[in-house]
Design a protein around this motif. Structure first.
Motif, mmCIF file in Angstrom:
data_model
loop_
_atom_site.group_PDB
_atom_site.id
_atom_site.type_symbol
_atom_site.label_atom_id
_atom_site.label_comp_id
_atom_site.label_asym_id
_atom_site.label_seq_id
_atom_site.Cartn_x
_atom_site.Cartn_y
_atom_site.Cartn_z
ATOM 1 N N ASP A 97 2.196 -6.433 7.400
ATOM 2 C CA ASP A 97 3.618 -6.750 7.397
ATOM 3 C C ASP A 97 4.480 -5.513 7.621
ATOM 4 N N VAL A 98 3.834 -4.376 7.902
ATOM 5 C CA VAL A 98 4.525 -3.134 8.228
ATOM 6 C C VAL A 98 3.912 -2.583 9.505
ATOM 7 N N PHE A 99 4.790 -2.166 10.429
ATOM 8 C CA PHE A 99 4.352 -1.661 11.727
ATOM 9 C C PHE A 99 5.032 -0.327 11.950
ATOM 10 N N MET A 100 4.261 0.673 12.373
ATOM 11 C CA MET A 100 4.797 2.040 12.514
ATOM 12 C C MET A 100 4.216 2.708 13.746
ATOM 13 N N GLU A 101 4.914 3.734 14.226
ATOM 14 C CA GLU A 101 4.382 4.544 15.317
ATOM 15 C C GLU A 101 4.841 5.978 15.170
ATOM 16 N N LYS A 102 4.086 6.837 15.809
ATOM 17 C CA LYS A 102 4.445 8.250 15.904
ATOM 18 C C LYS A 102 4.326 8.630 17.373
ATOM 19 N N LEU A 139 0.852 -1.199 0.000
ATOM 20 C CA LEU A 139 0.000 0.000 0.000
ATOM 21 C C LEU A 139 0.886 1.247 0.000
ATOM 22 N N ALA A 140 1.567 1.472 -1.124
ATOM 23 C CA ALA A 140 2.555 2.549 -1.223
ATOM 24 C C ALA A 140 2.003 3.929 -0.895
ATOM 25 N N PRO A 141 0.823 4.326 -1.386
ATOM 26 C CA PRO A 141 0.316 5.657 -1.032
ATOM 27 C C PRO A 141 0.121 5.820 0.481
#
Length: 157
Positions: free
Chosen positions: A150-155, A124-126
């Motif tokens: 399969d991608v994990f992120m935080e802010k 999901l590039a966008p």
């Protein structure tokens, strides 16, 4: 011809069908399948998100059906998981995902949350570009109830 007018509003019971339809559409469009946790949150947003301290935001287009949504799901550490963010194909490119993210981040900051967390898919590039531009950092892989994540992120807030 006038540009469509959009606004982000908080979820109301009349948004239940749009919430379910918008999310089902992006999951299927991405080539994914509806998983057990999807069914839970899409069929009972009141009980699974709102009643436990979460938030749902809806993008309404003046004179039309809702065209976007996202949720903040409370986490044990006081943070929120940013989840179920989507904008219908006909409304993409108008900055609506950014509007949803800004509304979600404002609500998280108001709640004094320490962070926003999300799980997504590397295809999901966008979405990845949006999260990166909003200041999200990548995290190591972890256990998740979603086969597609399969991608994990935080802010940090």
């Amino acid at each position: 011809m006038a540009k469509p007018q959009y606004r982000v509003v908080r979820y109301q019971p009349q948004h239940a069908q749009a919430w379910r339809d918008l999310n089902t559409a992006w999951i299927m469009e991405g080539g994914f399948t509806l998983e057990p946790k999807d069914h839970l949150v899409l069929n009972d947003p009141q009980g699974t998100i709102l009643d436990v301290g979460g938030h749902i935001f809806i993008v309404e287009q003046e004179g039309a059906e809702p065209v976007g949504c996202c949720a903040l799901m409370p986490m044990e550490d006081g943070g929120f998981e940013l989840a179920k963010m989507t904008v219908s194909p006909q409304a993409r490119g108008a900055g609506l995902s950014r509007m949803l993210m800004d509304a979600a981040e404002a609500a998280a900051r108001e709640a004094k949350a320490p962070r926003l967390y999300l799980e997504t898919n590397s295809g999901l590039a966008p979405a990845l570009r949006l999260y990166e531009s909003a200041g999200f950092d990548y995290l190591p892989k972890r256990d998740t109830p979603y086969a597609r994540a399969d991608v994990f992120m935080e802010k940090r807030l």
